[in-house]
Design a protein around this motif. Structure first.
Motif, PDB file in Angstrom:
ATOM      1  N   ASP A 123      -9.804 -52.664  -2.034  1.00  0.00           N
ATOM      2  CA  ASP A 123      -8.902 -52.429  -3.164  1.00  0.00           C
ATOM      3  C   ASP A 123      -9.394 -51.281  -4.036  1.00  0.00           C
ATOM      4  N   LEU A 124     -10.707 -51.227  -4.254  1.00  0.00           N
ATOM      5  CA  LEU A 124     -11.262 -50.144  -5.068  1.00  0.00           C
ATOM      6  C   LEU A 124     -11.037 -48.802  -4.379  1.00  0.00           C
ATOM      7  N   GLU A 125     -11.338 -48.737  -3.092  1.00  0.00           N
ATOM      8  CA  GLU A 125     -11.157 -47.483  -2.353  1.00  0.00           C
ATOM      9  C   GLU A 125      -9.694 -47.058  -2.355  1.00  0.00           C
ATOM     10  N   ARG A 126      -8.813 -48.014  -2.170  1.00  0.00           N
ATOM     11  CA  ARG A 126      -7.376 -47.706  -2.153  1.00  0.00           C
ATOM     12  C   ARG A 126      -6.911 -47.161  -3.495  1.00  0.00           C
ATOM     13  N   THR A 127      -7.344 -47.799  -4.571  1.00  0.00           N
ATOM     14  CA  THR A 127      -6.908 -47.373  -5.900  1.00  0.00           C
ATOM     15  C   THR A 127      -7.448 -45.994  -6.240  1.00  0.00           C
ATOM     16  N   VAL A 128      -8.698 -45.750  -5.894  1.00  0.00           N
ATOM     17  CA  VAL A 128      -9.304 -44.441  -6.164  1.00  0.00           C
ATOM     18  C   VAL A 128      -8.551 -43.352  -5.408  1.00  0.00           C
ATOM     19  N   LYS A 129      -8.214 -43.622  -4.158  1.00  0.00           N
ATOM     20  CA  LYS A 129      -7.506 -42.636  -3.339  1.00  0.00           C
ATOM     21  C   LYS A 129      -6.104 -42.383  -3.876  1.00  0.00           C
ATOM     22  N   GLU A 130      -5.397 -43.428  -4.218  1.00  0.00           N
ATOM     23  CA  GLU A 130      -4.029 -43.279  -4.713  1.00  0.00           C
ATOM     24  C   GLU A 130      -3.985 -42.591  -6.072  1.00  0.00           C
ATOM     25  N   ASP A 131      -4.933 -42.917  -6.922  1.00  0.00           N
ATOM     26  CA  ASP A 131      -4.941 -42.344  -8.267  1.00  0.00           C
ATOM     27  C   ASP A 131      -5.201 -40.839  -8.227  1.00  0.00           C
ATOM     28  N   GLY A 132      -6.209 -40.441  -7.481  1.00  0.00           N
ATOM     29  CA  GLY A 132      -6.508 -39.023  -7.321  1.00  0.00           C
ATOM     30  C   GLY A 132      -7.321 -38.399  -8.440  1.00  0.00           C
TER      31      GLY A 132
END
Length: 205
Positions: A68-77
């Protein structure tokens, strides 16, 4: 973010999370925690919010939160993610941290980190970790050479991470510092809300 989760996060701030003035008053070098040049990073190096993740490769809660952390970091940019290997649970945890940090010298920290985080359960052995690292596709000969050549630097970084964790009163893994917040609970919705709130607070300062 659920209200209960948000209150936990806000309570951490009141208790003395990563609020610079208070930590500095306690003699804590905030910049050293946020910008240790030896610490592996991911996301946007010029991000407007920094997340510092204190993790252990034998921590099941770290493993649960990692995707979840990796996904959020990637999506946020616009998030800068700093990894703090903090192997406090088992001897194998130390081994895993050493392997991941040695992989950094060939640009493979992220690959090994994800491989180790993907091992299910707790009580993961050195042998299981070694197998996961082999399967990651990393250059093993280079990894072993770097593990030997940089043993002192790796040990120093792990000791520094431990000292930093103790200096701000961390109790266990995982712990995430998100702007002015500190939390040990992080999911996809919660991380998005925490990033937004961190930005709001930064803009208000």
């Amino acid at each position: 973010m659920q209200r209960r989760h948000f209150l936990t996060l806000a309570g951490a701030v009141a208790a003395g999370a990563l609020a610079g003035s208070r930590l500095l008053a306690q003699g804590v070098d905030v910049d050293a925690i946020l910008r240790d040049p030896a610490a592996p990073t991911a996301g946007n190096p010029k991000g407007d919010v920094t997340v510092v993740a204190f993790l252990d490769y034998n921590c099941p809660f770290c493993k649960k939160a990692a995707p979840d952390l990796e996904r959020t970091v990637k999506e946020d940019g616009k998030i800068r993610l700093v990894y703090k290997d903090w192997p406090i649970l088992t001897e194998a945890s130390v081994y895993g941290a050493q392997m991941a940090l040695a992989a950094k010298y060939q640009g493979g920290y992220s690959r090994v980190h994800h491989a180790l985080m993907a091992i299910p359960g707790r009580g993961v052995s050195k042998e299981q970790m070694a197998a996961a690292v082999r399967a990651s596709g990393i250059d093993l000969a280079r990894l072993e050479a770097d593990l030997t050549a940089h043993a002192g630097d790796i040990s120093t970084l792990l000791k520094r991470n431990l000292a930093q964790a103790e200096s701000i009163g961390l109790q266990g893994t995982p712990t995430y510092l998100i702007g002015p917040f500190r939390t040990s609970t992080l999911d996809y919705a919660g991380s998005k809300q925490a990033f937004a709130e961190a930005r709001r607070r930064q803009a208000a300062e």
